[in-house]
Design an enzyme around this catalytic site. Structure first.
Site, short mmCIF file in Angstrom:
data_model
loop_
_atom_site.label_atom_id
_atom_site.label_comp_id
_atom_site.label_asym_id
_atom_site.label_seq_id
_atom_site.Cartn_x
_atom_site.Cartn_y
_atom_site.Cartn_z
CG HIS A 9 -1.99 -1.07 1.17
ND1 HIS A 9 -3.22 -0.90 0.61
CD2 HIS A 9 -1.94 -2.35 1.60
CE1 HIS A 9 -3.91 -2.04 0.71
NE2 HIS A 9 -3.14 -2.94 1.30
CG ASN B 16 -7.99 -4.07 0.95
OD1 ASN B 16 -7.29 -3.09 1.17
ND2 ASN B 16 -7.53 -5.30 0.91
CE1 TYR C 9 -2.25 -4.67 9.12
CE2 TYR C 9 -2.49 -2.47 8.24
CZ TYR C 9 -2.65 -3.84 8.12
OH TYR C 9 -3.21 -4.35 6.98
FE1 HDE Z 1 -2.36 -4.81 5.32
N1 HDE Z 1 -0.62 -4.02 5.89
N2 HDE Z 1 -1.79 -6.60 5.97
N3 HDE Z 1 -4.10 -5.65 4.75
N4 HDE Z 1 -2.97 -3.03 4.79
C1 HDE Z 1 -0.23 -2.72 5.76
O1 HDE Z 1 0.90 -1.48 7.43
C2 HDE Z 1 -0.71 -6.86 6.75
C3 HDE Z 1 -4.49 -6.96 4.86
C4 HDE Z 1 -4.22 -2.67 4.38
O2 HDE Z 1 -3.08 3.47 4.16
C5 HDE Z 1 1.09 -2.45 6.39
O3 HDE Z 1 1.42 0.69 7.75
C6 HDE Z 1 -0.67 -8.23 7.13
C7 HDE Z 1 -5.89 -7.12 4.69
C8 HDE Z 1 -4.28 -1.29 4.09
O4 HDE Z 1 -1.49 3.34 5.70
C9 HDE Z 1 1.49 -3.78 6.96
C10 HDE Z 1 -1.74 -8.83 6.55
C11 HDE Z 1 -6.37 -5.86 4.45
C12 HDE Z 1 -3.02 -0.78 4.33
C13 HDE Z 1 0.32 -4.66 6.61
C14 HDE Z 1 -2.43 -7.81 5.84
C15 HDE Z 1 -5.24 -4.96 4.49
C16 HDE Z 1 -2.22 -1.88 4.78
C17 HDE Z 1 2.09 -1.84 5.46
C18 HDE Z 1 -2.15 -10.30 6.62
C19 HDE Z 1 -7.81 -5.44 4.17
C20 HDE Z 1 -2.55 0.66 4.15
C21 HDE Z 1 2.49 -0.56 6.06
C22 HDE Z 1 -2.68 -10.64 7.90
C23 HDE Z 1 -8.76 -5.90 5.16
C24 HDE Z 1 -2.89 1.47 5.34
C25 HDE Z 1 1.58 -0.35 7.14
C26 HDE Z 1 -2.45 2.89 5.06
C27 HDE Z 1 -0.89 -1.74 5.20
C28 HDE Z 1 0.27 -5.90 7.08
C29 HDE Z 1 -3.60 -8.07 5.04
C30 HDE Z 1 -5.39 -3.56 4.23
C31 HDE Z 1 2.81 -4.33 6.43
C32 HDE Z 1 0.40 -8.89 8.02
C33 HDE Z 1 -6.67 -8.43 4.77
C34 HDE Z 1 -5.52 -0.53 3.61
O5 HDE Z 1 1.65 -3.66 8.33
#
Ligand code: HDE
Length: 489
Positions: free
Chosen positions: A57, A131, A341
């Site tokens: 993202h 999302n 996060y």
């Molecule tokens: Fe993320 N995700 N994600 N993700 N995600 C990040 O956090 C993660 C997942 C989502 O605009 C990271 O600050 C794991 C689902 C958004 O700042 C990180 C797993 C959904 C954003 C991270 C998921 C999301 C992130 C990257 C599996 C929708 C941007 C940098 C369990 C429900 C937020 C950060 C923003 C960002 C980890 C799966 C949505 C790496 C471990 C499912 C919208 O922490």
């Protein structure tokens, strides 16, 4: 500062700068002198302007706005203060994003879109980090780094590689529902304003009587849902990689404030024991016939960031930012995210990232955390920095306790009970009209056709076939490959 100083250019520590156009040298031909501290500071700070981009993202756009409750009934299900009565408004910040691309990548690629909302409630920040899709590709956090590796660049060529993408998806059939969703029209939103948002996971709401419910969130765009077509999205990606960012900024600048209605599906607590789908499997949805959407309120975006880096790049959303009345469910993806996060924020922004204005709770933070890099809030002054104490330091409150819940069984690496990844993917396919089905097949044939190994393509075709024979057959025909028979699948 005196009136005439106000216009002076200064160093970072406030000294007026004598010359910002010429380095100090020993004579006109001499070497630059190390005592030109303005030059040194300016170049050194410049080298440190970039912080680590989000590992996923990375490309996104943000806006401020407010959320207004429109349904008095909601307090029946949750004691969350910001949802307590109709008309109550709460300031919020949102960040939209793509998933796989780097910070300079194109907005209009086929990819889920991040829909991250921070509500600045009076009881702390509540972050709903979702999302534009109600589901996800996988359902256990442990697979996320592997999945994202296939979405990024090949370790040798440094190129995006469909062979990795489809190898992983064809070996992870739980991805089929979201793969179908992604290659349908919703995978190409026309703008950030013309797409819905979802919490995706199941969350837990607890009311004032400590009764618990399961919920799923739906943000429905008042602008409608519009998509780009296959020809357009690539063209725009080349001509204007910031197309969605520009659209959102201009709409708000011109007073055309985008808005979404927030609804929830509510599941009575014990229903999860008997519901036909695993209520905590984020690759599955709950039928709206079984759990109809209930209106909660309305989110309006009405202010652009003053400074992109300060407010959007430094924004730190976490699914672990809960408030009283809203808690986690046992969804294995959500559980992993509760760690990931804030860990990402500590890495990207430092231990005190919640002191950065866009992340700061309007309700203030009262705790015994002290020191750490970039501590800018006075660090608690001379106040007591341990608890329990006899000096009126902040103490725990029942309002912050979680709703206790039963656990059973042994600690183990456990799979979900159901491996049915086909019914809901097939339902989604059958919901599409003929035109969307054709666009879906063309998109998948275009993507999957780039894969070198027929073994991967055939493995994936069998998944499409199990979802719906017509789905599998049309992809196979589009790829000029053997159409599987019923007994082969
Ligand atoms: Fe993320 N995700 N994600 N993700 N995600 C990040 O956090 C993660 C997942 C989502 O605009 C990271 O600050 C794991 C689902 C958004 O700042 C990180 C797993 C959904 C954003 C991270 C998921 C999301 C992130 C990257 C599996 C929708 C941007 C940098 C369990 C429900 C937020 C950060 C923003 C960002 C980890 C799966 C949505 C790496 C471990 C499912 C919208 O922490």
């Amino acid at each position: 500062m005196s009136e005439d100083n106000r216009k002076n250019l200064t160093t970072g520590s406030g000294q007026p700068v004598g010359d910002n156009q010429h380095s100090v040298t020993a004579g006109s031909r001499g070497p630059t002198v190390i005592q030109d501290v303005h030059l040194l500071e300016k170049l050194a700070h410049f080298n440190r302007e970039r912080i680590p981009e989000r590992v996923v993202h990375a490309k996104g756009a943000g806006a401020h706005g407010y959320f207004e409750v429109t349904n008095d009934e909601i307090s029946k299900y949750t004691k969350a203060d910001f949802l307590s009565e109709s008309g109550k408004t709460t300031p919020m910040f949102i960040r939209f994003s793509t998933v796989a691309g780097e910070a300079g990548s194109a907005d209009t690629v086929r990819d889920p879109r991040g829909f991250a909302v921070k509500f600045y409630t009076e009881e702390g920040n509540y972050d709903l980090v979702g999302n534009n899709t109600p589901i996800f590709f996988i359902r256990d956090a442990i697979k996320f780094p592997d999945f994202i590796h296939t979405q990024k660049r090949d370790p040798r060529t440094h190129l995006k590689d469909p062979n990795m993408v489809w190898d992983f998806w064809s070996l992870s059939p739980e991805s089929l529902h979201q793969v179908t969703y992604l290659h349908g029209d919703r995978g190409l939103p026309a703008t950030f304003r013309h797409m819905n948002g979802y919490g995706s996971h199941t969350f837990k709401w607890v009311n004032e009587d400590n009764e618990a419910f399961w919920v799923k969130y739906h943000f429905v765009s008042e602008q409608g849902v519009k998509s780009l077509d296959d020809a357009t999205f690539n063209k725009i990606a080349g001509e204007n990689p910031d197309y969605h960012t520009e659209d959102l900024f201009n709409a708000i600048e011109e007073g055309d404030f985008p808005a979404w209605k927030l609804y929830v599906q509510i599941m009575p607590y014990d229903d999860y024991k008997t519901y036909k789908w695993d209520a905590f499997d984020v690759t599955k949805t709950w039928s709206k016939e079984d759990y109809p959407r209930i209106e909660v309120g309305r989110m309006v975006l009405n202010k652009n960031p003053e400074n992109y880096f300060a407010e959007v790049e430094q924004a730190a959303f976490s699914p672990g930012h809960f408030i009283p009345g809203i808690e986690a469910s046992p969804d294995k993806m959500l559980q992993g995210r509760l760690f990931a996060y804030s860990d990402a924020h500590r890495y990207r922004l430092g231990a005190n990232h919640e002191q950065i204005p866009v992340n700061r709770p309007v309700s203030g933070a009262n705790n015994y955390q002290r020191d750490g890099f970039m501590r800018t809030d006075g660090n608690g002054g001379g106040s007591v920095n341990y608890e329990p104490n006899s000096f009126d330091g902040p103490t725990e409150t029942d309002r912050g306790r979680i709703d206790p819940f039963e656990v059973e069984g042994q600690a183990d690496s456990v799979n979900y009970d159901s491996e049915d990844h086909y019914t809901q993917a097939g339902d989604l396919y059958r919901l599409m009209d003929d035109d969307e089905k054709s666009r879906l097949i063309d998109a998948i044939v275009g993507d999957l056709g780039a894969v070198k190994k027929d073994e991967i393509k055939l493995r994936q075709i069998k998944h499409f076939y199990k979802a719906d024979p017509d789905y599998g057959r049309r992809v196979a025909e589009g790829l000029g490959l053997h159409v599987p028979e019923e007994q082969e699948v």
